[in-house]
Design an enzyme around this catalytic site. Structure first.
Site, PDB file in Angstrom:
ATOM      1  N   SER A 130      10.133  56.411  73.722  1.00 51.26           N
ATOM      2  CA  SER A 130      10.093  55.303  72.768  1.00 51.26           C
ATOM      3  C   SER A 130       8.730  55.237  72.099  1.00 51.26           C
ATOM      4  O   SER A 130       7.721  55.669  72.671  1.00 51.26           O
ATOM      5  CB  SER A 130      10.339  53.980  73.506  1.00 51.26           C
ATOM      6  OG  SER A 130      10.111  52.877  72.651  1.00 51.26           O
TER       7      SER A 130
ATOM      8  N   TYR B 228       8.289  48.445  80.938  1.00 51.15           N
ATOM      9  CA  TYR B 228       9.166  49.303  80.128  1.00 51.15           C
ATOM     10  C   TYR B 228       8.330  50.331  79.356  1.00 51.15           C
ATOM     11  O   TYR B 228       8.633  51.529  79.368  1.00 51.15           O
ATOM     12  CB  TYR B 228       9.986  48.453  79.158  1.00 51.15           C
ATOM     13  CG  TYR B 228      10.787  49.261  78.155  1.00 51.15           C
ATOM     14  CD1 TYR B 228      12.038  49.780  78.476  1.00 51.15           C
ATOM     15  CD2 TYR B 228      10.285  49.522  76.872  1.00 51.15           C
ATOM     16  CE1 TYR B 228      12.770  50.522  77.557  1.00 51.15           C
ATOM     17  CE2 TYR B 228      11.004  50.261  75.949  1.00 51.15           C
ATOM     18  CZ  TYR B 228      12.243  50.762  76.293  1.00 51.15           C
ATOM     19  OH  TYR B 228      12.956  51.508  75.381  1.00 51.15           O
TER      20      TYR B 228
HETATM   21  P1  NAD Z   1      22.186  50.534  74.802  1.00 48.59           P
HETATM   22  O1  NAD Z   1      22.186  49.267  75.552  1.00 48.59           O
HETATM   23  O2  NAD Z   1      23.291  50.784  73.870  1.00 48.59           O
HETATM   24  O3  NAD Z   1      22.113  51.760  75.795  1.00 48.59           O
HETATM   25  C1  NAD Z   1      21.510  51.719  77.056  1.00 48.59           C
HETATM   26  C2  NAD Z   1      22.534  52.225  78.048  1.00 48.59           C
HETATM   27  O4  NAD Z   1      21.898  52.447  79.303  1.00 48.59           O
HETATM   28  C3  NAD Z   1      23.664  51.248  78.344  1.00 48.59           C
HETATM   29  O5  NAD Z   1      24.715  51.403  77.424  1.00 48.59           O
HETATM   30  C4  NAD Z   1      24.071  51.649  79.753  1.00 48.59           C
HETATM   31  O6  NAD Z   1      25.224  52.448  79.722  1.00 48.59           O
HETATM   32  C5  NAD Z   1      22.910  52.498  80.253  1.00 48.59           C
HETATM   33  N1  NAD Z   1      22.445  52.028  81.545  1.00 48.59           N
HETATM   34  C6  NAD Z   1      21.565  51.024  81.783  1.00 48.59           C
HETATM   35  N2  NAD Z   1      21.420  50.851  83.112  1.00 48.59           N
HETATM   36  C7  NAD Z   1      22.228  51.771  83.716  1.00 48.59           C
HETATM   37  C8  NAD Z   1      22.520  52.087  85.070  1.00 48.59           C
HETATM   38  N3  NAD Z   1      21.930  51.443  86.090  1.00 48.59           N
HETATM   39  N4  NAD Z   1      23.413  53.084  85.321  1.00 48.59           N
HETATM   40  C9  NAD Z   1      24.016  53.736  84.296  1.00 48.59           C
HETATM   41  N5  NAD Z   1      23.763  53.488  82.999  1.00 48.59           N
HETATM   42  C10 NAD Z   1      22.881  52.509  82.724  1.00 48.59           C
HETATM   43  O7  NAD Z   1      20.791  50.586  74.036  1.00 48.59           O
HETATM   44  P2  NAD Z   1      20.019  51.761  73.270  1.00 48.59           P
HETATM   45  O8  NAD Z   1      18.994  51.071  72.492  1.00 48.59           O
HETATM   46  O9  NAD Z   1      20.946  52.696  72.629  1.00 48.59           O
HETATM   47  O10 NAD Z   1      19.238  52.476  74.455  1.00 48.59           O
HETATM   48  C11 NAD Z   1      19.280  53.846  74.665  1.00 48.59           C
HETATM   49  C12 NAD Z   1      17.908  54.384  74.986  1.00 48.59           C
HETATM   50  O11 NAD Z   1      17.085  54.261  73.846  1.00 48.59           O
HETATM   51  C13 NAD Z   1      17.171  53.690  76.121  1.00 48.59           C
HETATM   52  O12 NAD Z   1      16.549  54.656  76.941  1.00 48.59           O
HETATM   53  C14 NAD Z   1      16.148  52.868  75.405  1.00 48.59           C
HETATM   54  O13 NAD Z   1      14.999  52.654  76.211  1.00 48.59           O
HETATM   55  C15 NAD Z   1      15.834  53.776  74.240  1.00 48.59           C
HETATM   56  N6  NAD Z   1      15.192  53.120  73.115  1.00 48.59           N
HETATM   57  C16 NAD Z   1      15.826  52.119  72.461  1.00 48.59           C
HETATM   58  C17 NAD Z   1      15.184  51.512  71.400  1.00 48.59           C
HETATM   59  C18 NAD Z   1      15.827  50.375  70.647  1.00 48.59           C
HETATM   60  O14 NAD Z   1      15.146  49.725  69.867  1.00 48.59           O
HETATM   61  N7  NAD Z   1      17.108  50.090  70.816  1.00 48.59           N
HETATM   62  C19 NAD Z   1      13.917  51.937  71.012  1.00 48.59           C
HETATM   63  C20 NAD Z   1      13.302  52.976  71.696  1.00 48.59           C
HETATM   64  C21 NAD Z   1      13.962  53.557  72.756  1.00 48.59           C
END
Ligand code: NAD
Ligand code: MG
Length: 299
Positions: free
Chosen positions: A191, A204
Site C-alpha cells: 500500500s 496497518y
Molecule cells: P476488500 O475488503 O474488498 O478485500 C479484503 C479481503 O480480505 C476481504 O474481501 C476478505 O476476503 C479478505 N480477508 C480479510 N481477513 C481475512 C481472513 N482472516 N481470512 C481470509 N480472508 C480475509 O478490500 P480491498 O481494498 O480490495 O483490499 C484488498 C487489499 O488491498 C488489502 O490487502 C488492502 O490492505 C489493500 N489495499 C487497499 C487499499 C484501499 O484503499 N482499498 C489501499 C491500499 C491497499
C-alpha cells in the site's frame, strides 16, 4: 454499478465517481454489494487477450474489491481461479464465482480464515489439487482498522492485523513455492501506507512496509527456482475495506480527494497491473513494487 469503458480515452479525474460519498458504515469485513456507489470491478468492461491462458491462480480476498477485479480479469485472460475469502462473504463470493465461470474457465471457492496456519496451508494444497497445478499466487486479503490514538490500539488488534496481512502471506507463499514450477509468479498487495503512513493506521501501515520488504527479499530467494515475486501498492480504492472500519467514518465522504486525481481508484483500475505482474509479459520484472496511487506516487 458504475460502468465505464476503461479502454476509451478520457480525463481520468472524471472517469469514475468523485467525492462526496455517503458515510455508509458496515461491520468488517463488509460487502461490496452494500456499497453506494457500487464499486466497478470490471464486470461490464474488462477485456481479456489470452495473457494468462492455461494458468492456474489462487487469489485471496477474491470476493470483493481489488481481489474481485483481479479474479474477473484473470478468468477473462484464460486462467483457472481458486478464490479465497471469509465465510461471511459468501454472497459477494458467489457473484465472482459466476463471473469467473461465465468466462469459460474453472472457479473453485475455498472459504476460510487465512489467520489459521493449518487452513492457509490446506488452502494452497486444495487449490493445487482442484486446479490440477498452481503457478500464480495473488495475495490480496488484508485487514485494516483505523484507530486515532495509540492509547486505544489493543494488542489484540495489533497482532491480528500482522497475522492476516503478514504472517498469513508468509504461510501461503511458503506452501505455494514448494509446489510451483519455474515461470510461476507471486503478486502481493502492499500500500501507499507503507511509504506515506496515516496517523490512524499505525499497525496497518507497518504491515504494509513489512510486505514490501518481504516481497523484495523473497524475489531474490526464489528466482533460483524461476519464480518471480512482485507487489502492487494501491492508493485509496473504493472497496468494502474502507467503510467497514478501514477509515474513521468521517473520512469516507471525501475518500481519495487528497490525491492529484481527486477521487478514489476503482478496483477495475488495478486489475491490469495484477495481470501484467502475474503473466509472462513481465518476465524481466521481479522484486518490484508497482504503484497505483492516483498520483501520490511511491518514493
Ligand atoms: P476488500 O475488503 O474488498 O478485500 C479484503 C479481503 O480480505 C476481504 O474481501 C476478505 O476476503 C479478505 N480477508 C480479510 N481477513 C481475512 C481472513 N482472516 N481470512 C481470509 N480472508 C480475509 O478490500 P480491498 O481494498 O480490495 O483490499 C484488498 C487489499 O488491498 C488489502 O490487502 C488492502 O490492505 C489493500 N489495499 C487497499 C487499499 C484501499 O484503499 N482499498 C489501499 C491500499 C491497499
Ligand atoms: Mg470482501
Amino acid at each position: 454499478m458504475t460502468t465505464t469503458n476503461q479502454y476509451a480515452m478520457q480525463d481520468p479525474r472524471t472517469q469514475y465517481p468523485q467525492p462526496e460519498f455517503d458515510r455508509q458504515p458496515q461491520s468488517a469485513p463488509g460487502l461490496a454489494r452494500e456499497m453506494s456507489p457500487k464499486p466497478d470491478h470490471g464486470e461490464a468492461s474488462y477485456q481479456g487477450f489470452g495473457r494468462l491462458a492455461g494458468r492456474k491462480a489462487l487469489i485471496t480476498g477474491a470476493d470483493s474489491g481489488i481481489g474481485r477485479a483481479a479474479a474477473i480479469a484473470f478468468a477473462r485472460e484464460g486462467a483457472d481461479v481458486a478464490l479465497s475469502y471469509l465465510p461471511s462473504e459468501e454472497k459477494d463470493a458467489q457473484e465472482v464465482v459466476a463471473l469467473v465461470r461465465a468466462a469459460g474457465v474453472k472457479a473453485v471457492a475455498l472459504p476460510g480464515d487465512i489467520g489459521d496456519e493449518a487452513f492457509s496451508k490446506a488452502l494452497v494444497r486444495e487449490a493445487h489439487a482442484t486446479l490440477g497445478g498452481l503457478d500464480v499466487l495473488v495475495n490480496v486479503a488484508g485487514k485494516q482498522t483505523a484507530v486515532k490514538q495509540i492509547a486505544d490500539l489493543t494488542t489484540e488488534q495489533f497482532e491480528a492485523t500482522f497475522r492476516i496481512n503478514v504472517t498469513a502471506m508468509f504461510w501461503l507463499c511458503q506452501a505455494a513455492v514448494a509446489l510451483m514450477p519455474p515461470g510461476s509468479t507471486i503478486v502481493n498487495t502492499t500500500s501507499i501506507q507503507g511509504y506515506q503512513p496515516s496517523s490512524t493506521l499505525l499497525e496497518y501501515a507497518s504491515t504494509k512496509a513489512a510486505i514490501t520488504a518481504f516481497t523484495k527479499a523473497l524475489a531474490k530467494q526464489v528466482i533460483e527456482q524461476g519464480i518471480r515475486v512482485n507487489a502492487v501498492a494501491p492508493g485509496p480504492v473504493w472497496t468494502p475495506l474502507q467503510p467497514s472500519g478501514g477509515q474513521p467514518a468521517d473520512a469516507i465522504p471525501d475518500l481519495g480527494s487528497k490525491t492529484p486525481i481527486g477521487r478514489p481508484g476503482q478496483p477495475a483500475e488495478l486489475a491490469s497491473v495484477y495481470v501484467l505482474l502475474a503473466s509472462q509479459e513481465s518476465s524481466y520484472v521481479t522484486g518490484e513494487i508497482y504503484g497505483v496511487t492516483g498520483g501520490n506516487h511511491l518514493p
